[in-house]
Design a protein around this motif. Structure first.
Motif, PDB file in Angstrom:
ATOM      1  N   ALA A  34      -7.819   5.334  -7.960  1.00 35.52           N
ATOM      2  CA  ALA A  34      -6.776   5.344  -6.935  1.00 35.52           C
ATOM      3  C   ALA A  34      -7.099   4.350  -5.821  1.00 35.52           C
ATOM      4  CB  ALA A  34      -6.619   6.752  -6.371  1.00 35.52           C
ATOM      5  N   ALA A  57      -3.106  -3.292  -4.252  1.00 37.42           N
ATOM      6  CA  ALA A  57      -1.759  -3.362  -3.675  1.00 37.42           C
ATOM      7  C   ALA A  57      -1.777  -4.128  -2.355  1.00 37.42           C
ATOM      8  CB  ALA A  57      -1.206  -1.954  -3.466  1.00 37.42           C
ATOM      9  N   GLY A  58      -2.768  -3.810  -1.510  1.00 35.54           N
ATOM     10  CA  GLY A  58      -2.878  -4.498  -0.229  1.00 35.54           C
ATOM     11  C   GLY A  58      -3.110  -5.992  -0.411  1.00 35.54           C
ATOM     12  N   VAL A  76      -6.416   0.890  -6.971  1.00 39.33           N
ATOM     13  CA  VAL A  76      -4.972   0.630  -6.961  1.00 39.33           C
ATOM     14  C   VAL A  76      -4.497   0.281  -5.547  1.00 39.33           C
ATOM     15  CG1 VAL A  76      -2.699   1.718  -7.190  1.00 39.33           C
ATOM     16  CG2 VAL A  76      -4.404   1.990  -9.001  1.00 39.33           C
ATOM     17  N   LEU A  77      -4.963   1.066  -4.565  1.00 36.63           N
ATOM     18  CA  LEU A  77      -4.523   0.841  -3.179  1.00 36.63           C
ATOM     19  C   LEU A  77      -5.009  -0.506  -2.650  1.00 36.63           C
ATOM     20  CD1 LEU A  77      -5.019   4.401  -1.639  1.00 36.63           C
ATOM     21  CD2 LEU A  77      -2.887   3.288  -2.286  1.00 36.63           C
ATOM     22  N   ASP A 130      -3.452  14.466 -12.710  1.00 34.19           N
ATOM     23  CA  ASP A 130      -4.648  15.268 -12.419  1.00 34.19           C
ATOM     24  C   ASP A 130      -4.696  16.507 -13.312  1.00 34.19           C
ATOM     25  OD1 ASP A 130      -5.646  13.604 -10.501  1.00 34.19           O
ATOM     26  OD2 ASP A 130      -4.632  14.630  -8.846  1.00 34.19           O
ATOM     27  N   THR A 172     -11.203   9.302 -11.042  1.00 33.35           N
ATOM     28  CA  THR A 172      -9.806   9.175 -10.614  1.00 33.35           C
ATOM     29  C   THR A 172      -9.731   8.656  -9.180  1.00 33.35           C
ATOM     30  OG1 THR A 172      -9.844  11.517 -10.035  1.00 33.35           O
ATOM     31  CG2 THR A 172      -8.842  10.932 -12.139  1.00 33.35           C
ATOM     32  N   LEU A 203       1.276   6.639  -6.869  1.00 37.04           N
ATOM     33  CA  LEU A 203       0.166   7.549  -7.172  1.00 37.04           C
ATOM     34  C   LEU A 203       0.590   9.003  -6.982  1.00 37.04           C
ATOM     35  CD1 LEU A 203      -2.843   5.638  -5.548  1.00 37.04           C
ATOM     36  CD2 LEU A 203      -2.444   6.022  -7.975  1.00 37.04           C
ATOM     37  N   VAL A 243       0.842  -1.201   0.000  1.00 35.43           N
ATOM     38  CA  VAL A 243       0.000   0.000   0.000  1.00 35.43           C
ATOM     39  C   VAL A 243       0.875   1.249   0.000  1.00 35.43           C
ATOM     40  CG1 VAL A 243      -1.690   1.307   1.335  1.00 35.43           C
ATOM     41  CG2 VAL A 243      -1.937  -1.163   1.105  1.00 35.43           C
ATOM     42  N   LEU A 252      -7.207  12.625  -2.749  1.00 35.13           N
ATOM     43  CA  LEU A 252      -7.578  11.373  -2.085  1.00 35.13           C
ATOM     44  C   LEU A 252      -6.340  10.695  -1.496  1.00 35.13           C
ATOM     45  CD1 LEU A 252     -10.092   9.023  -2.158  1.00 35.13           C
ATOM     46  CD2 LEU A 252      -8.213   7.934  -3.359  1.00 35.13           C
ATOM     47  N   VAL A 253      -5.284  10.640  -2.291  1.00 35.27           N
ATOM     48  CA  VAL A 253      -4.049  10.000  -1.818  1.00 35.27           C
ATOM     49  C   VAL A 253      -3.502  10.762  -0.609  1.00 35.27           C
ATOM     50  CG1 VAL A 253      -1.672   9.428  -2.430  1.00 35.27           C
ATOM     51  CG2 VAL A 253      -3.497   9.023  -4.065  1.00 35.27           C
ATOM     52  N   ALA A 312       2.197   1.755  -3.408  1.00 36.67           N
ATOM     53  CA  ALA A 312       1.139   2.254  -4.291  1.00 36.67           C
ATOM     54  C   ALA A 312       0.892   3.739  -4.046  1.00 36.67           C
ATOM     55  CB  ALA A 312      -0.137   1.449  -4.080  1.00 36.67           C
ATOM     56  N   LEU A 313       0.879   4.145  -2.791  1.00 42.64           N
ATOM     57  CA  LEU A 313       0.715   5.567  -2.461  1.00 42.64           C
ATOM     58  C   LEU A 313       1.845   6.386  -3.080  1.00 42.64           C
ATOM     59  CD1 LEU A 313      -0.321   5.420   1.319  1.00 42.64           C
ATOM     60  CD2 LEU A 313      -1.749   6.223  -0.562  1.00 42.64           C
ATOM     61  N   LEU A 365      -1.848  11.242  -9.456  1.00 47.14           N
ATOM     62  CA  LEU A 365      -3.227  10.834  -9.735  1.00 47.14           C
ATOM     63  C   LEU A 365      -4.040  10.887  -8.446  1.00 47.14           C
ATOM     64  CD1 LEU A 365      -5.208   9.596 -11.877  1.00 47.14           C
ATOM     65  CD2 LEU A 365      -4.585   7.372 -10.938  1.00 47.14           C
ATOM     66  N   ALA A 366      -5.196  11.530  -8.526  1.00 46.43           N
ATOM     67  CA  ALA A 366      -6.097  11.644  -7.377  1.00 46.43           C
ATOM     68  C   ALA A 366      -5.344  12.133  -6.140  1.00 46.43           C
ATOM     69  CB  ALA A 366      -6.791  10.311  -7.101  1.00 46.43           C
TER      70      ALA A 366
END
Lengths: 174, 238
Positions: free
Chosen positions: B34, B41-42, B37-38, A160, B30, A78, A71, A87-88, A74-75, A83-84
């Protein structure tokens, strides 16, 4: 000169902010990528590090410990591509708050553990004292970065921005 | 004049609204992307970890019933020792307390379960903790666990180094009377690596977060001195 200085600074802020935002975004991306990469090689140890906080059953801790590095990576990705971002940034903020709470609670309960923030911790090496305060301060620094992106998520060189195209954005009007 | 101005304004409002809706749709898409994706990934992390878990391990001869450590002695009081071969404080612990514990074993006061955990793999470049522990399993198979353990602590490599090589481990084993071919094959094949993982997981599960940890009848000792151990054993034996 001294009189004009504050006014020039005020003028500069809108021009500086997007670039500062990009730097913060890439910086936080680096933090997550590094945090994930140092843990991903030994998922069992990552689970043990989570378990060392003694806040959840061992089985749950191992699953969280295994999922967390991915995770984090992935963060990082992103954020890197942008991207986003809002949210991230909010997920980052939430995670950092959890981390800080965890470290603080370990400190309060008198546990002698390594935070496992970068690399698989849990146990301390010989003669190593827990360094809770620096760990918390560091995470607070990351929290400020995440907060910045939460408020101003639009930065240059981001997916974005690319998706938004030439359309005017609220963020840019400010 | 005023009506045309009004039309223009209306068109502007409509355009702004369309743009707003477009923006909202884009944000939603989006964000969903996202989140997906997260979550993926987990799940990948979970899947990778699950596939790494070897459910089967073979405990070496001389291990306790649960296969979580090597047994020594037959006294009524149980001492659990959790140590990592790379841990310098464990080496000190052995130097200070080894003779006392041996004496308690000889006097049939305690049974010692030595758990060779691999907590400190990140402090060597070659997973020395795991390799040393698995090699100790091989030594147990040849009934030289204790001698091998003492030699490993005596020749302990520094943290952050590559540790002792497999060849050096085999030399040490041969030095304490293990059969070079048998023991060498066992070390080279990593026969007891899965067992080491089991020992380490079990230690974590039972709340051990550092090495050395000593428990007397399940209770962790804070006074890790010969006197402290003797007193705890005496108290537990009553």
């Amino acid at each position: 000169m001294t009189v004009t200085a504050p006014s020039t600074r005020a003028i500069q802020w809108p021009a500086v902010r997007p670039w500062l935002g990009a730097a913060v975004r890439l910086g936080l991306a680096a933090v997550w990528l590094f945090a994930g990469a140092t843990k991903v090689g030994d998922l069992a140890a990552s689970g043990r590090a989570v378990n060392a906080y003694q806040v959840m059953p061992y089985e749950v801790a191992t699953v969280i410990g295994a999922a967390l590095p991915f995770v984090e990576l992935a963060l990082g990705v992103l954020l890197l591509v942008g991207l986003a971002s809002r949210l991230v940034a909010s997920v980052s903020t939430a995670l950092l708050v959890v981390f800080i709470t965890g470290i603080a609670s370990a400190w309060a309960r008198g546990l002698a553990i390594d935070c496992g923030c970068f690399g698989s911790g849990g146990q301390l090496a010989a003669g190593q004292a827990p360094s809770y305060l620096p760990e918390i301060l560091r995470d607070l620094g990351f929290l400020v970065m995440a907060g910045f992106l939460l408020i101003w998520p639009r930065t240059p060189f981001s997916v974005d921005g690319w998706l938004a195209g030439a359309a005017p954005e609220e963020g840019e009007d400010e | 004049m005023s009506s045309r101005k009004g039309q223009k304004k209306a068109a502007q409002v409509v355009r702004a609204q369309i743009a707003r809706e477009k923006r909202r749709t884009r944000t939603i898409i989006t964000s969903i992307a996202a989140v997906v994706v997260l979550v993926i990934a987990g799940l990948i992390g979970w899947a990778v970890y699950s596939s790494q878990q070897s459910k089967t391990f073979t405990a070496p001869p001389g291990a306790n019933a649960g296969g979580t450590g090597i047994l020594d002695g037959n006294g009524p009081v149980t001492i659990d020792l959790y140590e990592d071969y790379l841990c310098p404080v464990c080496k000190q612990f052995q130097q200070v307390n080894g003779a006392t514990i041996d004496e308690l074993v000889r006097d049939h006061k305690v049974r010692v379960i030595f758990h060779p955990v691999a907590f400190l793999n990140r402090f060597s470049t070659t997973q020395y903790s795991t390799r040393a522990s698995a090699a100790a399993g091989c030594a147990a198979k040849g009934s030289r666990f204790k001698e091998f353990t003492n030699e490993l602590f005596a020749k302990q490599p520094p943290e952050g180094s590559a540790g002792l090589s497999d060849a050096e481990l085999i030399d040490i084993g041969a030095g304490v009377g293990l059969d070079r071919d048998d023991f060498g094959a066992c070390v080279n094949n990593g026969t007891f690596k899965a067992w080491t993982a089991h020992v380490t997981d079990d230690a974590s599960k039972s709340g051990v977060t550092g090495t050395p940890t000593i428990k007397v009848n399940g209770k962790e000792l804070t006074d890790k001195s010969p006197e402290g151990i003797k007193a705890a054993v005496a108290a537990a034996g009553k």
